[in-house]
Enzyme design. Structure first.
Site, PDB file in Angstrom:
ATOM      1  N   LYS A   1      -9.886  -2.996   4.743  1.00 19.99           N
ATOM      2  CA  LYS A   1     -10.912  -1.551   4.846  1.00 19.99           C
ATOM      3  C   LYS A   1     -11.978  -1.964   3.810  1.00 19.99           C
ATOM      4  O   LYS A   1     -13.273  -1.659   3.954  1.00 19.99           O
ATOM      5  CB  LYS A   1     -10.296  -0.527   4.626  1.00 19.99           C
TER       6      LYS A   1
ATOM      7  N   ARG B   1      -5.362  10.135   4.703  1.00 16.76           N
ATOM      8  CA  ARG B   1      -4.126   9.278   4.837  1.00 16.76           C
ATOM      9  C   ARG B   1      -2.990  10.305   5.167  1.00 16.76           C
ATOM     10  O   ARG B   1      -2.132   9.885   5.533  1.00 16.76           O
ATOM     11  CB  ARG B   1      -4.004   9.002   3.330  1.00 16.76           C
TER      12      ARG B   1
ATOM     13  N   ARG C   1      -3.853 -10.784  -3.379  1.00 15.21           N
ATOM     14  CA  ARG C   1      -4.832 -10.191  -3.935  1.00 15.21           C
ATOM     15  C   ARG C   1      -5.057 -10.090  -5.438  1.00 15.21           C
ATOM     16  O   ARG C   1      -4.319 -10.056  -6.087  1.00 15.21           O
ATOM     17  CB  ARG C   1      -4.881  -8.664  -3.373  1.00 15.21           C
TER      18      ARG C   1
ATOM     19  N   ARG D   1      -2.748  -6.024  -9.059  1.00 19.11           N
ATOM     20  CA  ARG D   1      -2.699  -4.589  -9.039  1.00 19.11           C
ATOM     21  C   ARG D   1      -1.132  -4.278  -9.036  1.00 19.11           C
ATOM     22  O   ARG D   1      -0.543  -4.983  -8.346  1.00 19.11           O
ATOM     23  CB  ARG D   1      -3.203  -3.831  -7.706  1.00 19.11           C
TER      24      ARG D   1
ATOM     25  N   ARG E   1       4.471   1.029   0.145  1.00 23.63           N
ATOM     26  CA  ARG E   1       3.361   1.343   0.869  1.00 23.63           C
ATOM     27  C   ARG E   1       3.161   1.331   2.444  1.00 23.63           C
ATOM     28  O   ARG E   1       2.639   2.115   3.119  1.00 23.63           O
ATOM     29  CB  ARG E   1       2.051   0.643   0.258  1.00 23.63           C
TER      30      ARG E   1
HETATM   31  P1  ADP Z   1      -4.741   0.169  -0.265  1.00 25.16           P
HETATM   32  O1  ADP Z   1      -5.570   0.854   1.012  1.00 25.16           O
HETATM   33  O2  ADP Z   1      -4.760  -1.366  -0.446  1.00 25.16           O
HETATM   34  O3  ADP Z   1      -3.191   0.533   0.017  1.00 25.16           O
HETATM   35  P2  ADP Z   1      -6.118   1.851  -1.819  1.00 25.16           P
HETATM   36  O4  ADP Z   1      -6.979   1.419  -2.849  1.00 25.16           O
HETATM   37  O5  ADP Z   1      -6.860   2.676  -0.806  1.00 25.16           O
HETATM   38  O6  ADP Z   1      -5.095   0.803  -1.282  1.00 25.16           O
HETATM   39  O7  ADP Z   1      -5.187   3.048  -2.466  1.00 25.16           O
HETATM   40  C1  ADP Z   1      -4.262   2.708  -3.844  1.00 25.16           C
HETATM   41  C2  ADP Z   1      -3.487   3.828  -3.975  1.00 25.16           C
HETATM   42  O8  ADP Z   1      -4.133   4.934  -4.117  1.00 25.16           O
HETATM   43  C3  ADP Z   1      -2.319   4.384  -2.689  1.00 25.16           C
HETATM   44  O9  ADP Z   1      -1.478   3.729  -2.665  1.00 25.16           O
HETATM   45  C4  ADP Z   1      -2.032   5.958  -3.043  1.00 25.16           C
HETATM   46  O10 ADP Z   1      -1.297   6.001  -4.074  1.00 25.16           O
HETATM   47  C5  ADP Z   1      -3.634   6.250  -3.574  1.00 25.16           C
HETATM   48  N1  ADP Z   1      -4.450   6.929  -2.723  1.00 25.16           N
HETATM   49  C6  ADP Z   1      -5.476   6.218  -2.233  1.00 25.16           C
HETATM   50  N2  ADP Z   1      -6.030   7.098  -1.278  1.00 25.16           N
HETATM   51  C7  ADP Z   1      -5.275   8.066  -1.200  1.00 25.16           C
HETATM   52  C8  ADP Z   1      -5.220   9.453  -0.293  1.00 25.16           C
HETATM   53  N3  ADP Z   1      -6.261   9.661   0.589  1.00 25.16           N
HETATM   54  N4  ADP Z   1      -4.241  10.235  -0.364  1.00 25.16           N
HETATM   55  C9  ADP Z   1      -3.237   9.997  -1.054  1.00 25.16           C
HETATM   56  N5  ADP Z   1      -3.107   8.868  -2.084  1.00 25.16           N
HETATM   57  C10 ADP Z   1      -4.207   7.913  -2.089  1.00 25.16           C
END
Ligand code: ADP
Length: 207
Positions: free
Chosen positions: A13, A88, A122, A155, A166
């Site tokens: 994404k 999410r 990554r 990360r 996740r």
């Molecule tokens: P990815 O899509 O690769 O899992 P992101 O960079 O989008 O990674 O998100 C990393 C982390 O940030 C998530 O695993 C969560 O802990 C937190 N996070 C991001 N967006 C949200 C959200 N909308 N609600 C809750 N936690 C979030």
């Protein structure tokens, strides 16, 4: 255009969002990036969310919704935006609907096996946040950012245990949003397993 990018971690994404915003002049709003910036700057929010994010759990809805609401008040969203990683949960989607009308929800479809391959290779730049992949998007010099010469890092939530968590969290909390947006007539499914240029082309052709 007001877009949501939905899909499991590792679906690409963020990579595709960067390509689309360059072409269209939209704002790229990644909640993950916003949280990581808060952690790096050791803000009050960053201190609160660090251990949650490292473990691959979701930050509480309240904090996440407040962050996005504030971000959507900034002027740079006038020409459109991509919400990458938000909402999410159903609660986040309901909250979003109360202050913003979305045009389209792009659902990135990809198999678990590919997700793990992508996440485990990554690498991110410590300085500018640019993303690389050891196999699929290697930097010119190992562990050095092509853009700013910063050092690359893995990360914490890209370690095997957090990746597994996740994926479980995605299935339980985020996957229900697929039907939620399908019911609203906003969902567009995209095959996210190809190369970034092919996936971004499909996304651009979808709206
Ligand atoms: P990815 O899509 O690769 O899992 P992101 O960079 O989008 O990674 O998100 C990393 C982390 O940030 C998530 O695993 C969560 O802990 C937190 N996070 C991001 N967006 C949200 C959200 N909308 N609600 C809750 N936690 C979030």
């Amino acid at each position: 255009m007001k877009l949501i990018f939905l899909g499991p971690p590792g679906a690409g994404k963020g990579t595709i969002a960067k390509i689309i915003v360059k072409e269209k002049g939209f704002a790229h709003i990644s909640t993950g990036d916003l949280f990581r910036a808060a952690i790096k700057n050791q803000t009050e929010l960053g201190v609160k969310v660090k251990s949650i994010i490292d473990a691959g759990d979701l930050v509480p809805d309240e904090l996440t919704i407040a962050l996005v609401k504030e971000r959507l008040n900034q002027d740079d969203i006038a020409d459109g935006f991509i919400l990458d990683g938000f909402p999410r949960t159903i609660a986040q989607a309901d909250a979003l609907a109360s202050f913003c009308e979305i045009d389209s929800v792009i659902n990135f479809e990809i198999e678990d096996e590919k997700i793990i391959q992508r996440l485990s290779g990554r690498r991110l730049c410590k300085e500018c946040g640019e993303g690389f992949h050891t196999k699929f998007m290697p930097p010119k010099v190992e562990n050095v950012c092509d853009k700013c010469n910063g050092e690359l890092y893995i990360r914490k939530d890209d370690q095997p245990e957090s990746i597994k968590n996740r994926l479980v969290v995605y299935e339980k909390s985020t996957q229900p949003l697929i039907d939620y947006y399908k019911d609203k007539g906003l969902l567009v499914n995209i095959d996210a397993s190809g190369k970034p240029e092919d996936v971004s082309k499909s996304v651009l052709e979808s709206f």
